[in-house]
Write an enzyme that holds these catalytic residues in place. Structure first.
Site, PDB file in Angstrom:
ATOM      1  N   GLN A 255       0.818  -1.213   0.000  1.00 42.02           N
ATOM      2  CA  GLN A 255       0.000   0.000   0.000  1.00 42.02           C
ATOM      3  C   GLN A 255       0.848   1.257   0.000  1.00 42.02           C
ATOM      4  OE1 GLN A 255      -3.516  -0.012  -0.394  1.00 42.02           O
ATOM      5  NE2 GLN A 255      -2.705  -2.006  -0.962  1.00 42.02           N
ATOM      6  N   HIS A 258       1.602   3.036  -3.332  1.00 38.52           N
ATOM      7  CA  HIS A 258       0.564   3.701  -4.131  1.00 38.52           C
ATOM      8  C   HIS A 258       0.893   5.174  -4.369  1.00 38.52           C
ATOM      9  CE1 HIS A 258      -2.740   1.138  -5.298  1.00 38.52           C
ATOM     10  NE2 HIS A 258      -2.647   0.485  -4.160  1.00 38.52           N
ATOM     11  N   GLU A 323      -9.226   1.147   5.226  1.00 44.43           N
ATOM     12  CA  GLU A 323      -9.665   0.606   3.944  1.00 44.43           C
ATOM     13  C   GLU A 323      -9.405  -0.901   3.893  1.00 44.43           C
ATOM     14  OE1 GLU A 323      -8.696   1.419  -0.815  1.00 44.43           O
ATOM     15  OE2 GLU A 323      -7.286   2.053   0.735  1.00 44.43           O
ATOM     16  N   HIS A 324      -8.163  -1.309   4.183  1.00 37.59           N
ATOM     17  CA  HIS A 324      -7.777  -2.721   4.210  1.00 37.59           C
ATOM     18  C   HIS A 324      -7.294  -3.062   5.623  1.00 37.59           C
ATOM     19  CE1 HIS A 324      -6.744  -1.201   0.096  1.00 37.59           C
ATOM     20  NE2 HIS A 324      -7.502  -2.221  -0.254  1.00 37.59           N
ATOM     21  N   ASP A 357      -7.318  -7.106  -4.075  1.00 34.44           N
ATOM     22  CA  ASP A 357      -7.197  -6.127  -5.150  1.00 34.44           C
ATOM     23  C   ASP A 357      -7.496  -6.731  -6.510  1.00 34.44           C
ATOM     24  OD1 ASP A 357      -6.662  -3.847  -3.776  1.00 34.44           O
ATOM     25  OD2 ASP A 357      -4.509  -3.829  -4.151  1.00 34.44           O
ATOM     26  N   HIS A 416     -53.916  15.573   4.162  1.00 23.95           N
ATOM     27  CA  HIS A 416     -53.529  14.177   4.345  1.00 23.95           C
ATOM     28  C   HIS A 416     -54.671  13.397   4.984  1.00 23.95           C
ATOM     29  CE1 HIS A 416     -49.482  15.511   3.435  1.00 23.95           C
ATOM     30  NE2 HIS A 416     -48.975  14.296   3.653  1.00 23.95           N
TER      31      HIS A 416
END
Length: 433
Positions: A255, A258, A323-324, A357, A416
């Site tokens: 990661q 990235h 995220e992970h 992934d 109503h």
């Protein structure tokens, strides 16, 4: 030490959370004003504006990628790659078919029929990046859940780079995207939002992009739907002394490579493990092509925190809501009940994050920056819309009539109340006669 390491003391955990929030803000930057101007211009001038911005930022006008170009890209790819993409596509489809929600009806009582229709959206747009990197896996992960959901038409947009990624185009061919349009950036999102010439308005825009694309999607929300505002990538690993430090280090680096804002965090109950992982990370990172990016991301947003008890580490993981989330312990399933907030949880030593992934099947489009506390991964649900069905007989409605009237009158909504009352007014009059 390559990976800064601290003992858990409450303050360390809070510092990590603050850094991650600041990281997300830094990723977007002060760009919304620029993006808003482009979005407004495209809304006002349509195709002319899109072509101007495409010429400025993409270097050429938008065009539809011909099916023959997709076929040529597929043929140009290594057979091993196309085989891997096709295998991944099958796994993704299998997984998402298992979660597909069906329309349903239910008879609650005599004369009361309730239910819900579940339908795929009519048209969606998929944004596929094409700048510093190309991601054919993102084509599969976004398009296949949409197809399983029954979306009527899938429009894919991707920047017309000098050498448009043949891998991305091959993935589009494998999936069977309805139309691929060579256009990128804010102008692509704006065109999908408002419609512009050959680019039709869609119901929803999904897919990753840079900070400008993320800002454009944020501004598009409300006119169309979006999947999420994704921030920089992140992984959090919970590891005990039994974990292989080389494997843990490799997963953290997966990661960190990235971008410079990516986050790689280790939570452990062993100082020796933290130190070993740090040494392994530095050793492996120096041999990787993206060394400079890794070095900056680890220095800025990487750390190891050592706890006395891994259940306390689970509390920290829940606050981060990564995220992970990898669990590399002797008995990973024992910690699963204590983990509530994560985009995806990877259990055991043979479930590394790249498995998710590319190949396992669950979508890799996941909530980031703590939003896993309330957001879910992209899935078939992302592309479905649900409509309530209500059908009552006369007797069933009459059984609730006075209750509905009482509730409406309590809110001073007499029309109503009357909507129900008029259905029985003639009968009441007949009874008086």
């Amino acid at each position: 030490m390559f990976l800064k390491t601290v003992l858990a003391d409450g303050q360390a955990e809070q510092a990590v959370i603050r850094e991650m929030k600041a990281r997300a803000a830094g990723a977007r930057g002060d760009i919304e004003q620029t993006v808003r101007a482009i979005m407004d211009d495209v809304q006002a001038r349509g195709c002319d504006a899109v072509c101007e911005y495409a010429g400025k930022f993409d270097g050429k006008a938008p065009y539809i990628v011909a099916p023959s170009e997709l076929e040529a890209a597929y043929a140009a790819c290594a057979p091993s790659l196309t085989a891997a993409l096709e295998k991944a596509a099958a796994n993704i489809r299998d997984y998402h078919e298992q979660m597909l929600i069906k329309s349903w009806e239910w008879e609650r009582g005599s004369g009361e029929t309730l239910g819900q229709t579940v339908r795929g959206l009519a048209r969606v747009g998929i944004y596929v990046p094409g700048g510093t990197a190309a991601y054919p896996s993102s084509v599969l992960m976004n398009a296949i859940p949409a197809q399983v959901a029954g979306v009527g038409e899938i429009i894919m947009v991707t920047p017309p780079t000098e050498n448009m990624s043949i891998e991305v185009l091959a993935a589009a061919k494998i999936v069977g995207v309805d139309k691929v349009i060579a256009v990128g950036g804010v102008q692509a999102v704006a065109a999908l939002t408002y419609g512009a010439g050959m680019i039709p308005q869609v119901d929803k825009i999904v897919g990753p992009g840079n900070a400008y694309v993320a800002a454009a999607k944020k501004l598009a929300f409300g006119t169309v739907d979006i999947d999420m505002i994704a921030g920089p990538s992140e992984v959090l690993v919970i590891a005990d002394h039994t974990a292989n430090p080389t494997w843990v280090a490799a997963d953290l680096l997966s990661q960190a490579e990235h971008d410079r804002l990516a986050s790689a965090v280790l939570l452990t109950d062993s100082m020796a493990q933290a130190q070993a992982v740090s040494c392994e990370m530095e050793r492996m990172a120096r041999a990787l092509p993206r060394w400079e990016i890794i070095r900056e991301s680890v220095a800025g947003y990487g750390c190891a925190i050592v706890f006395e008890d891994l259940k306390e580490a689970c509390k920290m993981a829940d606050m981060v809501a990564p995220e992970h989330l990898e669990v590399m312990t002797a008995a990973p399933r024992e910690l699963l009940p204590y983990l509530h907030n994560a985009g995806a949880i990877f259990l055991g030593r043979y479930a590394p994050e790249p498995l998710g992934d590319y190949m396992a099947g669950p979508c890799h489009v996941l909530p980031t920056s703590g939003t896993a506390r309330f957001f879910s991964p992209l899935s078939t649900d992302t592309f479905l819309k649900k409509t309530s069905i209500i059908e009552y007989t006369r007797d069933a409605l009459q059984g609730y009539a006075q209750d509905i009237i009482a509730l409406a009158q309590s809110e001073h909504l007499d029309a109503h109340a009357n909507s129900v009352a008029v259905r029985f007014a003639e009968e009441a009059q007949d009874e008086k006669c």
